[in-house]
Design an enzyme around this catalytic site. Structure first.
Site, short mmCIF file in Angstrom:
data_model
loop_
_atom_site.label_atom_id
_atom_site.label_comp_id
_atom_site.label_asym_id
_atom_site.label_seq_id
_atom_site.Cartn_x
_atom_site.Cartn_y
_atom_site.Cartn_z
N THR A 105 42.62 -12.05 89.39
CA THR A 105 42.60 -11.32 88.11
C THR A 105 43.84 -10.47 87.91
OG1 THR A 105 41.48 -9.38 89.04
CG2 THR A 105 40.08 -11.18 88.26
N ASP A 106 43.97 -10.02 86.67
CA ASP A 106 45.01 -9.03 86.36
C ASP A 106 44.40 -7.64 86.52
OD1 ASP A 106 43.47 -8.54 84.08
OD2 ASP A 106 44.84 -9.58 82.73
N PHE A 107 45.11 -6.62 86.14
CA PHE A 107 44.64 -5.24 86.33
C PHE A 107 43.34 -4.93 85.61
CE2 PHE A 107 47.05 -5.24 82.46
CZ PHE A 107 46.38 -4.36 81.64
#
Length: 135
Positions: A18-20
């Site tokens: 995932t991203d942030f």
């Protein structure tokens, strides 16, 4: 493979995917599709290590992939990668792949892969391999 000739692979979404914000980064789907193809081949009895051990070693390389992302996956989701062999002719095979979360289609891909010698030159798919895709 099951009766509808679709191989299903469960994938759990981890933090690294995932991203942030906890949404799956688009390139991670390519890894999921790759795992789905590899496990579908394995379910057919086609193993990369055995292809490499042949008298003329062979490997597959993705030549073209058309992808469509519809709905994002998120951290901790349990997904299912569905892979179906569509065609195999000459050195090429075509596969359809989809990624689902429960009853929601998240992403899909049409993949064209080429059978190649280790020199990088295309090689006709061996008949003993092709026959396993559609049995």
């Amino acid at each position: 493979m099951n009766s509808d000739n679709v191989y299903r692979l469960p994938i759990r979404i981890y933090y690294e995917d995932t991203d942030f914000s906890g949404v799956v980064y688009h390139a991670a789907y390519l890894k999921f599709f790759e795992r789905g193809r590899t496990e579908a081949l394995r379910a057919c009895g086609v193993h990369h290590s055995e292809l490499l051990a042949r008298e003329e070693p062979l490997a597959f390389a993705v030549r073209k992939m058309t992808t469509e992302w519809l709905v994002p996956a998120k951290i901790d989701d349990l997904l299912e990668v569905r892979t179906r062999f569509v065609a195999a002719k000459g050195a090429r095979m075509i596969l359809d792949q989809e990624i689902w979360r429960d009853e929601v289609l998240l992403a899909r891909a049409e993949v064209e892969a080429a059978c190649m010698a280790l020199s990088g030159r295309p090689r006709r798919l061996p008949e003993d391999v092709v026959s396993r895709f559609f049995s």
